[in-house]
Write an enzyme that holds these catalytic residues in place. Structure first.
Site: not given
Ligand SMILES: [Zn+2]
Length: 340
Positions: A6, A176, A221, A282, A288
């Protein structure tokens, strides 16, 4: 081999998203879209080498299953025509990344969805991405309206043309959503997790897996709220006389590891069988920053899996084996791209 199932191209050269803005403005004004911008190989190389490739190297992962920026899909903007042109541009860019870095990235397509437009119109783009680009999966948005939920649930035959194609090509779909245009639902804080949870629940209350016994979905997720509430879903399945939840779902549904702390990862591994968990981070994506409690990036999810009390064989399934099984075309594509 460590396969991150992902990742999104969140660092694409600026003119790419710039064109998207112009395309939507032109659509609103009833004008044709401007010409697509020129993006050089060097610009793509730079955006990847300083971004996703750098992070792969730092964290010791090998391959990312890579798709266009999810929040940028914007299926609620424009109409079917703008979605088609945008999906085509985004997928082409992913293909260019995979061509420039064939050992590090394998493509997954975004689809040209639009709210209340039959997903049948996604079929040509799926065929193109699989046959011409060698992509190994698709991202399927359960809510192209961007937070207003105007399309039928995943159990409805409305979606069956996409499912037929997935089975034909042996490609899974990651459920998604894209950006939320509903201010009550923050895109990455609520809408994404709602999409994951709702998608699972819609499939659970459907006959999709009876009609398509080999179809596969990845819930990203960490599965949204599903693993944490596994008891609720087991109970709901039982009350609705659907049988055992594990029998009902676990041949067809898989969960990624984009849970950004160790306790969440521990819960996922405790509740969901190891065969149904796929490593993912991801990156570079929704979160981040660096966790002050650990001193590491929240989305450095490999660290959490390294710390789980699982055997090396089980960890190898999470890091590699399950991805090769769920993405039916992956092993052949790895071989093909690494021979380049
Ligand atoms: Zn994603």
């Amino acid at each position: 081999m460590i396969i991150d199932c992902h990742g999104h191209y969140t660092t694409a050269p600026r003119q790419h998203e710039g064109w998207r803005g112009e395309q939507i403005e032109a659509h609103k004004a009833g004008k044709p879209p401007p010409r697509r911008p020129k993006i050089t190989d060097d610009e793509i190389r730079e955006s990847i080498e300083a971004g996703q490739l750098k992070v792969q190297r730092e964290r010791g992962t090998d391959l990312t299953i890579f798709s266009p920026r999810a929040a940028g899909m914007g299926h609620h903007l424009g109409d079917a025509t703008t979605s088609e042109a945008w999906a085509s541009a985004c997928n082409e860019l992913i293909h260019r990344v995979c061509t420039l870095f064939p050992k590090n990235f394998i493509g997954v397509a975004m689809l040209p969805q639009s709210a209340r437009v039959s997903p049948k119109n996604c079929i040509p783009e799926i065929d193109r991405c699989v046959n011409e680009y060698g992509f190994v999966g698709v991202n399927l948005n359960p809510d192209p309206s961007g937070g207003h939920w105007q399309d039928p649930p995943f159990g409805d035959r409305y979606w069956y043309p996409v499912y037929e194609k997935m089975v034909e090509h042996d490609i899974p779909a990651m459920i998604h959503v894209s950006a939320s245009c509903n201010p009550t639902h923050h895109t990455t804080g609520a809408h994404y997790l709602n999409g994951d949870t709702a998608g699972f629940n819609q499939l659970m209350n459907s006959s999709v897996f009876k009609d398509f016994p080999t179809i596969k979905f990845i819930i990203p997720h960490g599965g949204g709220a599903v693993p944490y509430h596994w008891g609720r879903y087991r109970g709901l399945a039982q009350d609705a006389k659907l049988g055992l939840l594990s029998d009902l779902m676990l041949k067809n549904v898989f969960f990624d590891t984009c849970v950004y702390h160790l306790p969440g990862q521990e819960l996922l591994a405790k509740v969901i069988p190891v065969d149904n968990i796929l490593f993912a981070s991801e990156m570079i994506g929704a979160v981040r920053g660096i966790d002050p409690e650990t001193g590491h990036h929240y989305d450095d999810t490999k660290r959490y899996i390294d710390q789980l009390p699982l055997s090396a064989a089980d960890k190898a399934k999470i890091f590699e084996g399950n991805a090769r099984r769920v993405y039916g075309r992956l092993s052949a594509t790895i071989e093909k791209q690494s021979a380049r």
